[in-house]
Design a protein around this motif. Structure first.
Motif, PDB file in Angstrom:
ATOM      1  N   LYS A 304       0.805  -1.184   0.137  1.00  0.00           N
ATOM      2  CA  LYS A 304       0.145  -0.101  -0.088  1.00  0.00           C
ATOM      3  C   LYS A 304       0.959   1.218   0.079  1.00  0.00           C
ATOM      4  CE  LYS A 304      -3.960   2.007   2.215  1.00  0.00           C
ATOM      5  NZ  LYS A 304      -4.935   2.016   3.346  1.00  0.00           N
ATOM      6  N   PRO A 305       2.073   1.353   0.915  1.00  0.00           N
ATOM      7  CA  PRO A 305       2.751   2.499   0.699  1.00  0.00           C
ATOM      8  C   PRO A 305       3.409   2.908  -0.590  1.00  0.00           C
ATOM      9  CG  PRO A 305       2.963   1.454   2.644  1.00  0.00           C
ATOM     10  CD  PRO A 305       2.220   0.369   1.898  1.00  0.00           C
ATOM     11  N   LEU A 306       3.728   1.491  -1.057  1.00  0.00           N
ATOM     12  CA  LEU A 306       4.390   1.786  -2.538  1.00  0.00           C
ATOM     13  C   LEU A 306       3.284   2.224  -3.716  1.00  0.00           C
ATOM     14  CD1 LEU A 306       7.135   1.223  -4.177  1.00  0.00           C
ATOM     15  CD2 LEU A 306       6.263  -1.265  -4.264  1.00  0.00           C
ATOM     16  N   ALA A 307       2.112   1.726  -3.437  1.00  0.00           N
ATOM     17  CA  ALA A 307       1.095   1.920  -4.329  1.00  0.00           C
ATOM     18  C   ALA A 307       0.461   3.520  -4.351  1.00  0.00           C
ATOM     19  CB  ALA A 307      -0.203   1.018  -3.876  1.00  0.00           C
ATOM     20  N   LYS A 308       0.974   4.265  -3.091  1.00  0.00           N
ATOM     21  CA  LYS A 308       0.679   5.461  -3.161  1.00  0.00           C
ATOM     22  C   LYS A 308       1.577   6.607  -3.892  1.00  0.00           C
ATOM     23  CE  LYS A 308      -1.032   5.513   1.505  1.00  0.00           C
ATOM     24  NZ  LYS A 308      -1.058   5.847   3.175  1.00  0.00           N
ATOM     25  N   PHE A 309       2.670   6.033  -4.557  1.00  0.00           N
ATOM     26  CA  PHE A 309       3.532   6.506  -5.358  1.00  0.00           C
ATOM     27  C   PHE A 309       2.642   6.897  -6.755  1.00  0.00           C
ATOM     28  CE2 PHE A 309       6.669   5.409  -2.589  1.00  0.00           C
ATOM     29  CZ  PHE A 309       7.521   6.411  -2.551  1.00  0.00           C
ATOM     30  N   ILE A 385      12.888  -2.388 -24.989  1.00  0.00           N
ATOM     31  CA  ILE A 385      11.500  -2.340 -25.008  1.00  0.00           C
ATOM     32  C   ILE A 385      11.088  -1.558 -23.690  1.00  0.00           C
ATOM     33  CG2 ILE A 385      11.287  -4.558 -23.849  1.00  0.00           C
ATOM     34  CD1 ILE A 385       8.707  -4.857 -25.690  1.00  0.00           C
ATOM     35  N   LEU A 386      10.137  -0.929 -23.595  1.00  0.00           N
ATOM     36  CA  LEU A 386       9.189  -0.204 -22.815  1.00  0.00           C
ATOM     37  C   LEU A 386       7.847  -0.655 -22.590  1.00  0.00           C
ATOM     38  CD1 LEU A 386       9.866   3.312 -21.365  1.00  0.00           C
ATOM     39  CD2 LEU A 386       7.369   2.586 -21.794  1.00  0.00           C
ATOM     40  N   LEU A 387       7.717  -1.091 -21.386  1.00  0.00           N
ATOM     41  CA  LEU A 387       6.282  -1.801 -21.194  1.00  0.00           C
ATOM     42  C   LEU A 387       5.459  -1.296 -19.971  1.00  0.00           C
ATOM     43  CD1 LEU A 387       7.245  -5.261 -21.755  1.00  0.00           C
ATOM     44  CD2 LEU A 387       5.999  -4.097 -23.473  1.00  0.00           C
ATOM     45  N   GLU A 388       4.284  -1.186 -19.828  1.00  0.00           N
ATOM     46  CA  GLU A 388       3.380  -0.746 -18.662  1.00  0.00           C
ATOM     47  C   GLU A 388       2.632  -2.088 -18.186  1.00  0.00           C
ATOM     48  OE1 GLU A 388       3.527   2.237 -17.614  1.00  0.00           O
ATOM     49  OE2 GLU A 388       4.532   3.459 -19.276  1.00  0.00           O
ATOM     50  N   THR A 389       2.346  -1.898 -16.947  1.00  0.00           N
ATOM     51  CA  THR A 389       1.431  -2.971 -16.491  1.00  0.00           C
ATOM     52  C   THR A 389       0.153  -2.338 -15.798  1.00  0.00           C
ATOM     53  OG1 THR A 389       2.415  -3.187 -14.208  1.00  0.00           O
ATOM     54  CG2 THR A 389       3.256  -4.600 -15.836  1.00  0.00           C
ATOM     55  N   GLU A 390      -0.951  -2.654 -15.899  1.00  0.00           N
ATOM     56  CA  GLU A 390      -2.036  -1.952 -15.474  1.00  0.00           C
ATOM     57  C   GLU A 390      -2.335  -2.379 -13.924  1.00  0.00           C
ATOM     58  OE1 GLU A 390      -7.061  -2.331 -16.243  1.00  0.00           O
ATOM     59  OE2 GLU A 390      -5.594  -3.818 -17.228  1.00  0.00           O
ATOM     60  N   ALA A 391      -2.605  -1.028 -13.268  1.00  0.00           N
ATOM     61  CA  ALA A 391      -2.843  -1.137 -11.869  1.00  0.00           C
ATOM     62  C   ALA A 391      -4.178  -1.600 -11.693  1.00  0.00           C
ATOM     63  CB  ALA A 391      -2.638   0.297 -11.351  1.00  0.00           C
ATOM     64  N   LEU A 392      -4.199  -2.342 -10.479  1.00  0.00           N
ATOM     65  CA  LEU A 392      -5.549  -3.084 -10.043  1.00  0.00           C
ATOM     66  C   LEU A 392      -6.030  -2.086  -8.930  1.00  0.00           C
ATOM     67  CD1 LEU A 392      -5.317  -6.703 -10.270  1.00  0.00           C
ATOM     68  CD2 LEU A 392      -5.924  -5.271 -11.920  1.00  0.00           C
ATOM     69  N   SER A 428       1.349  -9.824  -7.535  1.00  0.00           N
ATOM     70  CA  SER A 428       1.050  -8.711  -6.547  1.00  0.00           C
ATOM     71  C   SER A 428       1.803  -7.373  -6.844  1.00  0.00           C
ATOM     72  CB  SER A 428       1.562  -9.307  -5.187  1.00  0.00           C
ATOM     73  OG  SER A 428       0.622 -10.381  -4.750  1.00  0.00           O
ATOM     74  N   LEU A 429       3.190  -7.453  -7.392  1.00  0.00           N
ATOM     75  CA  LEU A 429       3.810  -6.178  -7.731  1.00  0.00           C
ATOM     76  C   LEU A 429       3.093  -5.680  -8.906  1.00  0.00           C
ATOM     77  CD1 LEU A 429       7.537  -6.991  -6.857  1.00  0.00           C
ATOM     78  CD2 LEU A 429       6.013  -5.443  -5.757  1.00  0.00           C
ATOM     79  N   ASP A 430       3.128  -6.641 -10.003  1.00  0.00           N
ATOM     80  CA  ASP A 430       2.662  -5.878 -11.210  1.00  0.00           C
ATOM     81  C   ASP A 430       1.228  -5.308 -11.048  1.00  0.00           C
ATOM     82  OD1 ASP A 430       4.368  -6.376 -13.228  1.00  0.00           O
ATOM     83  OD2 ASP A 430       3.697  -8.631 -13.298  1.00  0.00           O
ATOM     84  N   SER A 431       0.399  -5.813  -9.988  1.00  0.00           N
ATOM     85  CA  SER A 431      -0.961  -5.384  -9.902  1.00  0.00           C
ATOM     86  C   SER A 431      -0.959  -3.928  -9.406  1.00  0.00           C
ATOM     87  CB  SER A 431      -1.890  -6.131  -9.143  1.00  0.00           C
ATOM     88  OG  SER A 431      -1.151  -5.985  -7.522  1.00  0.00           O
TER      89      SER A 431
END
Length: 617
Positions: A304-309, A385-392, A428-431
């Motif tokens: 959760k603290p990481l998700a706040k960035f 290559i540059l990629l993005e993962t979708e946040a849940l 979990s990290l990708d999400s």
């Protein structure tokens, strides 16, 4: 760096061990802040407000490193700030404070938790000391009281009792805090915090953010003068979190050459507590799980603290060039995971009103897109290559269902508990939503590679990756049809030299999705066997003079990272400011929007302040 913006930083002689680092964090923080080389108090920077925050960037070094390890990135950030001109010289200039963390110099073997705790304490002390100095300037101290005569006629100054400094963590008052004021004159300041953690430093930074408060409370200076209101709060916003070659999944089952678990145990024990953490041999929680697994799966405490960035970025070496941190753990890829990684490709559209047939338009578009690829290959040749993962959205009602679906689709392919744990950590990290930058430094390693039969890939690894991407974008298969994402045109009608002025550039992109397990295969190919020195080359590691020369060819990678990081800071400025100063639409700023992770140019360039130690240390 020369010029007025260069910092008084440590010399690059790379002293790997300093016994006095573990001393007083408070005095250390004061010495760091006072070595800034720019005028600290300028009218266009004070006081800081919610609309005009101070941006703090902390550079965290890795295992057996020192603060000089990240010195080239520090210089690149300063250089990037100097190369852009202000549009409106009268507008307020946001302030950036860059600090290379020193608390772990010479002590990186006592574990991730210990190092992360030290980073958190140093971060809070740096911010506190900096804000106190700002407030001291904006609220000058009263003159000292006049001398008084005592009963014996001797003149003396009254003794002033030194008050305790306030620092409240997580909104709760500690024993040394002064009471919070409920008066209406409470002053609120605003700061943003960003991290760039290299290697083990990325794990230190991840642990540290779980300890950082959402606000800090300042009260009085150590000299005893009241500053600002009776209570001054500093709100801390999480801005950009970036890691470079960080072993997010640990190194167990992620060594450059596969080794048995018994060998991993022997190596981990030899590397002391940090080795036990990295090889996941420790027991951190009451369920017997190790620290890295806990950091990657426990949402409330660590994710959760990481998700706040506002932005999360992970740089990883591709094509088997990183001995210490291979691609899969640096980018938390799993050979079983189907988690989608989004790739976007800029597309060109024909100008309206042309009399070309659809076939002719398709040929023109193909030429224009090829020219765009060639331009990117010239500007950022090291970017594979540059990629993005979708946040849940973890607060969404269907989060558990979506998360379980991602796991269930892959769990059947896991054959043991180790694979299942790695899959849970990766998903979990990708999400959380990440930008992943895969870097190819094979031509930047001083030692040339060799081709060895049966050990190397027969074809061109980079070419195979590009062919996979191109085929996926152009495929007519139902499950891999490119999704054209229409966005507002850039507004520039510049002609493309390779298209005979028949195409116009728009901000439309072709979007495809690549599974994590597909990337595991594509990014671990290599037609040559290279000495795997990419770990230090990518970040232009400069912890000693010898290292700075060995890794000099990695500097363009850090130049790119510095520019991207500053762009992200200007974006956050735009979101907090009601009057955004824009950069002129030059060719350079237009081109910067072409990369998938770029966004429209934001505010004027940032003025820097540096917080680093004295070179005499």
């Amino acid at each position: 760096m020369g010029g007025s913006m260069s910092s008084s930083s440590s010399s690059n002689n790379g002293s790997a061990s300093r016994n006095d680092v573990g001393g007083s964090i408070t005095s250390l923080a004061e010495s760091m802040v006072t070595t800034t080389t720019l005028p600290y108090w300028q009218s266009n920077m004070i006081p800081t407000t919610h609309e005009r925050p101070v941006h703090y960037i902390f550079l965290v070094h890795g295992w057996l490193g020192n603060d000089s390890e990240m010195s080239y990135l520090h210089e690149a950030l300063q250089a990037a700030m100097q190369t852009t001109e202000l549009v409106d010289q009268s507008s307020a200039v946001p302030c950036v404070v860059i600090h290379r963390n020193m608390c772990n110099n010479g002590q990186t073997t006592d574990g991730i938790a210990a190092g992360g705790d030290r980073v958190a304490k140093e971060v809070m002390k740096i911010i506190q000391s900096d804000m106190l100095r700002r407030l001291r300037h904006s609220n000058p101290s009263p003159p000292p009281p006049s001398p008084q005569k005592n009963g014996s006629g001797i003149t003396s100054s009254p003794v002033r009792k030194k008050p305790k400094r306030i620092l409240e963590e997580n909104g709760t008052r500690n024993e040394s805090s002064l009471p919070l004021s409920n008066t209406s004159d409470e002053q609120v300041l605003h700061a943003t915090v960003s991290f760039v953690g290299n290697s083990l430093g990325g794990l230190y930074a991840r642990f540290a953010v779980s300890k950082l408060p959402s606000f800090m409370t300042l009260g009085t200076t150590e000299e005893g003068h009241t500053i600002g209101a009776s209570t001054t709060k500093v709100l801390l916003d999480s801005n950009v979190f970036c890691t470079t070659a960080t072993p997010h999944l640990g190194v167990a089952s992620h060594t450059w050459l596969p080794i048995p678990r018994i060998a991993e145990r022997a190596i981990g024990m030899g590397l002391q507590k940090t080795g036990l953490d990295l090889f996941r041999l420790d027991r951190y929680d009451d369920k017997g799980k190790d620290l890295i697994y806990t950091m990657n799966t426990q949402y409330e405490t660590f994710l959760k603290p990481l998700a706040k960035f506002r932005k999360r970025i992970a740089y990883a070496n591709a094509f088997r060039t990183d001995f210490q941190v291979p691609t899969d753990t640096a980018a938390f890829l799993s050979k079983q995971s189907t988690y989608p990684h989004v790739h976007q490709q800029l597309v060109y559209e024909p100008k309206p009103g042309t009399n070309k047939s659809k076939a002719e338009e398709a040929v023109s578009a193909k030429k224009a897109n090829l020219a765009e690829k060639e331009r990117l290959a010239k500007e950022v040749p090291f970017m594979a290559i540059l990629l993005e993962t979708e946040a849940l959205d973890h607060s969404a009602p269907d989060f558990e269902k979506r998360h379980a679906a991602l796991l269930d689709s892959s769990m059947t392919q896991c054959t043991n508990d180790g694979d299942r744990d790695l899959l849970r950590m990766a998903v979990s990290l990708d999400s959380l939503g990440w930008t992943k930058v895969f870097v190819d430094v094979r031509d930047r390693i001083l030692v040339p590679g060799v081709s060895i039969p049966f050990l190397t890939h027969k074809g061109d690894a980079r070419g195979e990756l590009e062919k996979f991407i191109t085929d996926r974008h152009s495929s007519n298969h139902k499950d891999s049809l490119p999704v054209i994402v229409k966005k507002k045109p850039t507004g520039d009608n510049d002609d493309n030299d390779n298209n005979n002025s028949k195409m116009k550039k728009s901000d439309s992109r072709s979007e495809i999705r690549i599974e994590s397990r597909e990337l595991v295969r594509l990014l671990n190919l290599s037609e040559m066997l290279h000495v795997p020195l990419g770990h230090t080359v990518m970040v232009a590691n400069s912890k000693s003079w010898w290292y700075s020369q060995l890794n000099a060819k990695g500097r363009p990678v850090m130049d790119k990272l510095a520019k991207d990081l500053l762009q992200q800071l200007t974006i956050s400025e735009d979101k907090n400011s009601t009057t955004a100063t824009r950069l002129p639409q030059t060719d350079e700023t237009r081109r910067s929007t072409n990369l998938p992770h770029k966004v429209a140019t934001g505010r004027a360039p940032l003025q820097t302040e540096t917080a680093s130690k004295s070179s005499s240390k």
